[in-house]
Design a protein around this motif. Structure first.
Motif, PDB file in Angstrom:
ATOM      1  N   ASP A   1       0.831  -1.207   0.000  1.00  0.00           N
ATOM      2  CA  ASP A   1       0.000   0.000   0.000  1.00  0.00           C
ATOM      3  C   ASP A   1       0.867   1.259   0.000  1.00  0.00           C
ATOM      4  O   ASP A   1       0.388   2.343  -0.323  1.00  0.00           O
ATOM      5  N   GLY A   2       2.149   1.088   0.325  1.00  0.00           N
ATOM      6  CA  GLY A   2       3.073   2.219   0.240  1.00  0.00           C
ATOM      7  C   GLY A   2       3.319   2.651  -1.199  1.00  0.00           C
ATOM      8  O   GLY A   2       3.769   3.761  -1.453  1.00  0.00           O
ATOM      9  N   LEU A   3       2.973   1.750  -2.157  1.00  0.00           N
ATOM     10  CA  LEU A   3       3.178   2.091  -3.570  1.00  0.00           C
ATOM     11  C   LEU A   3       2.167   3.115  -4.061  1.00  0.00           C
ATOM     12  O   LEU A   3       2.285   3.652  -5.149  1.00  0.00           O
ATOM     13  N   ARG A   4       1.133   3.345  -3.265  1.00  0.00           N
ATOM     14  CA  ARG A   4       0.089   4.287  -3.693  1.00  0.00           C
ATOM     15  C   ARG A   4       0.228   5.645  -3.025  1.00  0.00           C
ATOM     16  O   ARG A   4      -0.486   6.565  -3.348  1.00  0.00           O
ATOM     17  N   ARG A   5       1.114   5.724  -2.047  1.00  0.00           N
ATOM     18  CA  ARG A   5       1.183   6.963  -1.263  1.00  0.00           C
ATOM     19  C   ARG A   5       2.518   7.667  -1.445  1.00  0.00           C
ATOM     20  O   ARG A   5       3.534   7.028  -1.670  1.00  0.00           O
ATOM     21  N   GLN A   6       2.481   8.972  -1.324  1.00  0.00           N
ATOM     22  CA  GLN A   6       3.686   9.799  -1.384  1.00  0.00           C
ATOM     23  C   GLN A   6       4.494   9.561  -2.633  1.00  0.00           C
ATOM     24  O   GLN A   6       5.722   9.599  -2.616  1.00  0.00           O
ATOM     25  N   ARG A   7       3.776   9.309  -3.756  1.00  0.00           N
ATOM     26  CA  ARG A   7       4.505   9.025  -4.982  1.00  0.00           C
ATOM     27  C   ARG A   7       4.940  10.313  -5.675  1.00  0.00           C
ATOM     28  O   ARG A   7       4.261  11.340  -5.621  1.00  0.00           O
ATOM     29  N   LEU A   8       6.075  10.229  -6.330  1.00  0.00           N
ATOM     30  CA  LEU A   8       6.536  11.319  -7.181  1.00  0.00           C
ATOM     31  C   LEU A   8       5.965  11.042  -8.562  1.00  0.00           C
ATOM     32  O   LEU A   8       6.316  10.038  -9.180  1.00  0.00           O
ATOM     33  N   ASP A   9       5.062  11.884  -9.023  1.00  0.00           N
ATOM     34  CA  ASP A   9       4.425  11.585 -10.304  1.00  0.00           C
ATOM     35  C   ASP A   9       4.721  12.636 -11.368  1.00  0.00           C
ATOM     36  O   ASP A   9       4.172  12.598 -12.448  1.00  0.00           O
ATOM     37  N   ARG A  10       5.567  13.616 -11.057  1.00  0.00           N
ATOM     38  CA  ARG A  10       5.981  14.576 -12.087  1.00  0.00           C
ATOM     39  C   ARG A  10       7.332  15.161 -11.651  1.00  0.00           C
ATOM     40  O   ARG A  10       7.658  15.127 -10.460  1.00  0.00           O
ATOM     41  N   PRO A  11       8.083  15.666 -12.590  1.00  0.00           N
ATOM     42  CA  PRO A  11       9.376  16.251 -12.212  1.00  0.00           C
ATOM     43  C   PRO A  11       9.179  17.548 -11.427  1.00  0.00           C
ATOM     44  O   PRO A  11       8.161  18.226 -11.583  1.00  0.00           O
ATOM     45  N   TYR A  12      10.121  17.826 -10.577  1.00  0.00           N
ATOM     46  CA  TYR A  12      10.110  19.067  -9.814  1.00  0.00           C
ATOM     47  C   TYR A  12      11.468  19.745  -9.955  1.00  0.00           C
ATOM     48  O   TYR A  12      12.487  19.066 -10.076  1.00  0.00           O
ATOM     49  N   VAL A  13      11.460  21.063  -9.917  1.00  0.00           N
ATOM     50  CA  VAL A  13      12.708  21.816  -9.917  1.00  0.00           C
ATOM     51  C   VAL A  13      12.618  22.844  -8.796  1.00  0.00           C
ATOM     52  O   VAL A  13      11.564  23.462  -8.592  1.00  0.00           O
ATOM     53  N   ARG A  14      13.688  22.990  -8.023  1.00  0.00           N
ATOM     54  CA  ARG A  14      13.668  23.962  -6.926  1.00  0.00           C
ATOM     55  C   ARG A  14      13.920  25.372  -7.460  1.00  0.00           C
ATOM     56  O   ARG A  14      14.909  25.601  -8.160  1.00  0.00           O
ATOM     57  N   LYS A  15      12.980  26.258  -7.159  1.00  0.00           N
ATOM     58  CA  LYS A  15      13.150  27.653  -7.561  1.00  0.00           C
ATOM     59  C   LYS A  15      12.950  28.513  -6.340  1.00  0.00           C
ATOM     60  O   LYS A  15      11.947  28.370  -5.645  1.00  0.00           O
ATOM     61  N   ASN A  16      13.889  29.385  -6.062  1.00  0.00           N
ATOM     62  CA  ASN A  16      13.838  30.257  -4.883  1.00  0.00           C
ATOM     63  C   ASN A  16      13.585  29.445  -3.598  1.00  0.00           C
ATOM     64  O   ASN A  16      12.759  29.802  -2.775  1.00  0.00           O
ATOM     65  N   GLY A  17      14.261  28.326  -3.515  1.00  0.00           N
ATOM     66  CA  GLY A  17      14.165  27.534  -2.283  1.00  0.00           C
ATOM     67  C   GLY A  17      12.941  26.639  -2.202  1.00  0.00           C
ATOM     68  O   GLY A  17      12.790  25.891  -1.248  1.00  0.00           O
ATOM     69  N   LYS A  18      12.060  26.685  -3.214  1.00  0.00           N
ATOM     70  CA  LYS A  18      10.864  25.843  -3.139  1.00  0.00           C
ATOM     71  C   LYS A  18      10.788  24.933  -4.350  1.00  0.00           C
ATOM     72  O   LYS A  18      11.083  25.352  -5.472  1.00  0.00           O
ATOM     73  N   LEU A  19      10.340  23.703  -4.109  1.00  0.00           N
ATOM     74  CA  LEU A  19      10.192  22.772  -5.218  1.00  0.00           C
ATOM     75  C   LEU A  19       8.936  23.111  -6.003  1.00  0.00           C
ATOM     76  O   LEU A  19       7.848  23.210  -5.453  1.00  0.00           O
ATOM     77  N   LYS A  20       9.117  23.304  -7.314  1.00  0.00           N
ATOM     78  CA  LYS A  20       7.977  23.642  -8.175  1.00  0.00           C
ATOM     79  C   LYS A  20       7.815  22.553  -9.220  1.00  0.00           C
ATOM     80  O   LYS A  20       8.802  22.007  -9.728  1.00  0.00           O
ATOM     81  N   GLU A  21       6.581  22.251  -9.583  1.00  0.00           N
ATOM     82  CA  GLU A  21       6.328  21.281 -10.644  1.00  0.00           C
ATOM     83  C   GLU A  21       6.973  21.766 -11.936  1.00  0.00           C
ATOM     84  O   GLU A  21       6.992  22.963 -12.202  1.00  0.00           O
ATOM     85  N   ALA A  22       7.478  20.810 -12.701  1.00  0.00           N
ATOM     86  CA  ALA A  22       8.169  21.202 -13.923  1.00  0.00           C
ATOM     87  C   ALA A  22       7.911  20.152 -14.985  1.00  0.00           C
ATOM     88  O   ALA A  22       7.396  19.068 -14.697  1.00  0.00           O
ATOM     89  N   SER A  23       8.285  20.458 -16.217  1.00  0.00           N
ATOM     90  CA  SER A  23       8.181  19.457 -17.280  1.00  0.00           C
ATOM     91  C   SER A  23       9.498  18.686 -17.305  1.00  0.00           C
ATOM     92  O   SER A  23      10.509  19.122 -16.741  1.00  0.00           O
ATOM     93  N   TRP A  24       9.472  17.547 -17.984  1.00  0.00           N
ATOM     94  CA  TRP A  24      10.711  16.785 -18.132  1.00  0.00           C
ATOM     95  C   TRP A  24      11.784  17.646 -18.796  1.00  0.00           C
ATOM     96  O   TRP A  24      12.934  17.643 -18.370  1.00  0.00           O
ATOM     97  N   ASP A  25      11.360  18.355 -19.818  1.00  0.00           N
ATOM     98  CA  ASP A  25      12.306  19.195 -20.553  1.00  0.00           C
ATOM     99  C   ASP A  25      13.013  20.176 -19.637  1.00  0.00           C
ATOM    100  O   ASP A  25      14.246  20.284 -19.634  1.00  0.00           O
ATOM    101  N   SER A  26      12.222  20.905 -18.841  1.00  0.00           N
ATOM    102  CA  SER A  26      12.857  21.935 -18.020  1.00  0.00           C
ATOM    103  C   SER A  26      13.706  21.298 -16.917  1.00  0.00           C
ATOM    104  O   SER A  26      14.741  21.847 -16.531  1.00  0.00           O
ATOM    105  N   ALA A  27      13.282  20.136 -16.407  1.00  0.00           N
ATOM    106  CA  ALA A  27      14.097  19.462 -15.390  1.00  0.00           C
ATOM    107  C   ALA A  27      15.452  19.063 -15.979  1.00  0.00           C
ATOM    108  O   ALA A  27      16.506  19.307 -15.385  1.00  0.00           O
TER     109      ALA A  27
END
Lengths: 687, 206
Positions: A265-291
């Motif tokens: 059941d851990g496979l359904r929780r807290q999953r990373l489902d999109r790339p993120y990039v840190r901007k100004n100290g915060k993780l922001k959703e991003a596209s694969w390209d920008s990552a």
């Protein structure tokens, strides 16, 4: 061999086997409930009755040895009548609640009632009702359905080594239970669910979630520990509903540990489902390209030796190969797959394998466990050691912190001093090792992840040489890995190259600024607070420690979501298979690294899995031998040196949470509360 | 199973018997002594087995506690609840029932002023059913503590209970005129033949 006649056909069968086994050999199936080939014979369900000529009464075939000249009938009207009768008795008190029973569709009783039962009941009396028992957060009980086959009792006593279950009361009042309320304290308890032929014991977290026939079954490999248990992943749509064991006598027989079974059941929780990039100290959703662009942009400023890569405990061999090749192309040797700091030499295969292989445990005649709490490191392997112990004439010595391993051990000491005593031929265990025909040494992670681990390994090797643990036809020197990725990583040489830094070196380099970029391939067990100002790329499937510190997150696939290679402790190459697709934008891990390599202008020379696997074979020809454990050449290894005499400390303080998947699992959190903290397991959520 | 709240261990007298019982079994097979040890524990513990007593026996024999619970719950002779000083067990199986065990039960209930399964307020008597105790030839019968009382009727039952109430020891065995389980109508076998032989006056062989 004895000559017997089964259903008018003459057969030669091995002497000493039972009538049921003989029938099975010649392809006749005998119905049964209580008999199980890995448990002792109980003979109490009576379903396996057959007719043996010149025997005055029907005979329980599971408990009857074959004898010369026996004439056995399994398919006469009399036998059918017996089976019908037994079935009718079993159903007297069995509720007709198949529509609301989780076992429905995969129930032995249901199937056999279809085959041998009556189509109606002759009973008007009330059925017996039994109070449900509390077996803990993993096993749901409906004891009214119990037919008293005692498989669970025998499993707990014989295989798991926790004699807590029993049949109390008598006759109609017989009940299976612990008698005093307590959760089953075994890491293998989930196997009772598989053993239960009816719906008395069912999977609690899975209760009422799916029916067996609506699940897609995928045969795969487990990664929760290093044994690589063979599993079947049952999925419905995009969700993994449950995990069941597959039969493989070379690996897990037919058991799996509770973490393997219930952490899904851990496979359904807290999953990373999109790339993120840190901007100004915060993780922001991003596209694969920008990552990828962010990484490439940062990397192009760096010199090779300013980059490091660490592979985590669940990393598959494909992604490690790709990452190793990418790092080499970028000009760095700072790669390491031993995030626990194990002092293992990837050059000498015998120095990191479980050389005798798992089935070899059955042949050992004495065992010495060094800093290996096998019960929590690899519970299924521990059950195999226990099996060897129950067969007798195998003494087991143990060096490490006091622990209950479910079988008695001779405790020789806490730390390396006990090993030195043994090397000097002193102490109570020296004679045992000397006289044993096939002695075995199992050295665990606790002993080799210490700063002086290489010296401890060398010391253990000396002991092995002194007591002739390795001979021409027996290699009893075993290293017990804890992480599923470790042997694969070492096989691929995912270790620092010439002048390269290991995990500790990368960490201190990040702090002092000489390492500017670290690539974490699912590495969550390193101290992520000690990366200084380094640029961290985290590739993985869960938002765990590594992802929180990351500057770029690349969402990968969990072990149920990719076709990947893992190598187990024995050096057995095994393949997982894709059961469900990774969530959202997440991708199979090696393809991420392959895609990134284009952005950093180091395009990797493989476009599909076949080409990548060919590259793995190039790195180590062992990857050709899928599903085989190839013996390793016995060589010199370990580095002699000063050994601090501190106890081997166990690093697993919570068996139920050791990796990102189990840490995300609600079920495992519940187990932690019940088994470690002893808290009341009756939360409002589960009533 | 109940907890008594009191710790249990064998006293000196019981301990001697425990030692000799365990010594009857080969080394490594001490668990075979579980049934006699439970019995000794029950005798010492005023006729019933508390959880503490069972756990103590399991420790003594190095058995997992559940294995001892299984034994203790299987046999009706182990009492898992506190009982009175005297345990009156009336057989109500078929032969005794045919010979009037219902009357005996009624007599007991009346004499003790309790119903089946209960204990008197002063904790002196507990009345319960027993399955066949193997004395069918002297039916109806009952067992009180370690003694059998046979060939009962209402009057003899009441007198036995009254005697116990008065702290006396009633006569055990058959309560009728006959000795042990000799025929109720006087001796017949062989005696009959003796008479036959005499009347024929030959004194010779049969």
């Amino acid at each position: 061999m004895v000559n017997i006649t089964i259903d008018k056909e003459k057969h030669d069968v091995e002497a000493g086997i039972t009538v049921m086994q003989a029938c099975e050999h010649v392809g006749i199936e005998i119905p049964r409930f209580c008999y199980h080939e890995r448990l002792s014979i109980a003979g109490n369900c009576r379903m396996c009755l057959v007719d043996i000529e010149r025997s005055p009464k029907p005979v329980a075939s599971c408990a009857m040895p074959v004898a010369e000249g026996m004439v056995i009938n399994t398919n006469t009207p009399d036998v059918h009548k017996m089976r019908k009768g037994v079935m009718e008795f079993l159903l007297i008190n069995h509720p007709l609640d198949c529509p609301i029973c989780d076992q429905g569709g995969e129930c032995d009783l249901q199937d056999q009632a279809m085959g041998f039962g009556w189509d109606r009941s002759r009973y008007h009396e009330n059925k017996r009702a039994v109070k449900d028992k509390d077996f803990g957060p993993l096993i749901k009980t409906t004891m009214t359905r119990c037919i008293h086959c005692t498989r669970c009792v025998r499993f707990a006593t014989e295989i798991a080594g926790v004699p807590e279950l029993g049949a109390t009361g008598r006759g109609e009042n017989t009940e299976i239970g612990t008698y005093i309320e307590k959760a089953i304290s075994s890491e293998l308890s989930g196997n009772m669910i598989d053993l239960c032929p009816v719906g008395a014991l069912t999977n609690a977290p899975y209760a009422f979630h799916a029916r067996s026939w609506e699940l897609k079954k995928t045969e795969s490999i487990d990664v929760m520990d290093a044994l690589g248990s063979n599993i079947r992943v049952d999925a419905r749509g995009p969700e993994v509903m449950r995990i069941l064991p597959r039969l493989n006598d070379e690996v897990n027989e037919e058991w799996i540990s509770d973490k393997t079974r219930f952490a899904c059941d851990g496979l359904r929780r807290q999953r990373l489902d999109r790339p993120y990039v840190r901007k100004n100290g915060k993780l922001k959703e991003a596209s694969w390209d920008s990552a990828f662009t962010t990484i490439a942009h940062f990397a192009q400023e760096l010199k090779g030796d300013q980059i490091g890569a660490i592979a985590g405990d669940l990393a598959d061999c494909e992604s490690m190969t790709a990452l190793k090749d990418l790092m080499t192309a970028m000009g760095t040797n700072n790669i390491d797959c031993r995030q626990d700091g194990a002092k293992l030499d990837s050059g000498i295969r015998a120095s990191y394998l479980f050389n005798s292989t798992t089935p070899g445990i059955d042949r050992a005649s004495a065992m010495l466990l060094i800093g290996a709490n096998t019960r929590f490191d690899v519970p299924v392997l521990n059950a195999r050691i226990r099996k060897r112990w129950t067969r007798g004439s195998c003494e087991i010595g143990y060096i490490g912190q006091q622990a209950d391993l479910t079988y008695p051990v001779t405790h020789l000491g806490d730390g390396p001093a006990a090993l030195k005593t043994l090397l000097n031929g002193r102490g109570p265990f020296a004679k045992v090792m000397r006289t044993a025909e096939r002695p075995m040494i199992i050295i665990g992670s606790d002993a080799i992840t210490r700063p002086d681990g290489a010296a401890v390994l060398a010391l253990a090797r000396q002991v092995a040489v002194k007591y002739e643990v390795v001979t021409s036809d027996w290699n009893g020197f075993n290293v017990l890995q804890r992480a599923a990725s470790r042997v694969g990583g070492l096989d691929l040489g995912f270790v620092p190259g010439r002048g390269g830094l290991d995990v500790a070196g990368i960490l201190s380099g990040a702090v002092d600024g000489s390492i500017k970029m670290v690539y974490l391939l699912g590495a969550d067990e390193v101290d992520t607070t000690k990366f200084g100002n380094a640029f961290i790329i985290y590739q993985g499937h869960h938002g765990d420690a590594g992802a929180q510190r990351a500057d770029v997150i690349l969402p990968g696939a969990a072990y149920t979501e990719k076709n990947a290679t893992y190598v187990n402790i024995d050096g057995r190459v095994q393949l997982t298979r894709l059961a469900v697709y990774p969530p959202g934008d997440a991708r199979e891990d090696w393809t991420i690294i392959r895609a990134l390599s284009e952005f950093t202008k180091h395009t990797l020379p493989y476009d599909n899995l076949r080409q990548l696997r060919a590259r793995m074979v190039q790195l180590n020809s062992n990857f050709l031998n899928v599903d085989q454990a190839v013996p390793a050449l016995w060589q010199d290894f370990g580095t002699e040196g000063h050994i601090k005499d501190t106890p081997f400390e166990s690093k697993i303080n919570n068996y139920y949470m050791t990796d990102p998947i189990s840490r995300a699992s609600e079920t495992m959190a519940h187990c932690t509360e019940v088994f470690l903290r002893g808290e009341d397991r009756k939360t409002p959520a589960n009533g | 199973m109940r907890e008594s709240g009191k710790e249990f261990s064998f006293n000196e007298d019981t301990e001697a018997m425990v030692q000799s019982t365990i010594a009857k079994y080969p080394k490594g097979w001490e668990a075979s002594a579980v049934m006699p040890l439970l019995d000794l524990a029950q005798r010492q513990n005023h006729g019933w087995l508390s959880k503490e007593a069972i756990d103590y026996v399991s420790q003594r024999l190095n058995m997992p506690p559940i294995r001892v619970y299984e034994v203790a719950t299987f046999y009706t002779m182990y009492n898992l609840e506190p009982i009175g000083k005297h345990h009156v067990e009336v057989c109500t199986n078929l032969p005794c029932w045919l010979r009037g065990s219902d009357d005996i039960v009624a007599a007991c209930e009346k004499a003790l002023n309790i119903t089946m399964g209960e204990t008197t307020e002063d904790k002196t008597f507990t009345l319960s059913h027993a399955e066949c105790l193997g004395a069918c030839v002297n039916a109806p019968m009952m067992q009180i503590d370690d003694e059998y009382y046979e060939d009962l009727d209402t009057a003899s039952t009441i007198s036995i209970i009254d005697a116990l109430k008065a702290g006396k020891t009633p006569k055990n065995g058959s309560q009728s005129a006959r000795f042990s389980c000799e025929p109720a109508t006087g001796l017949t076998s062989l005696k009959h033949q003796e008479a036959l032989l005499k009347s024929e006056g030959n004194g010779g062989s049969l």
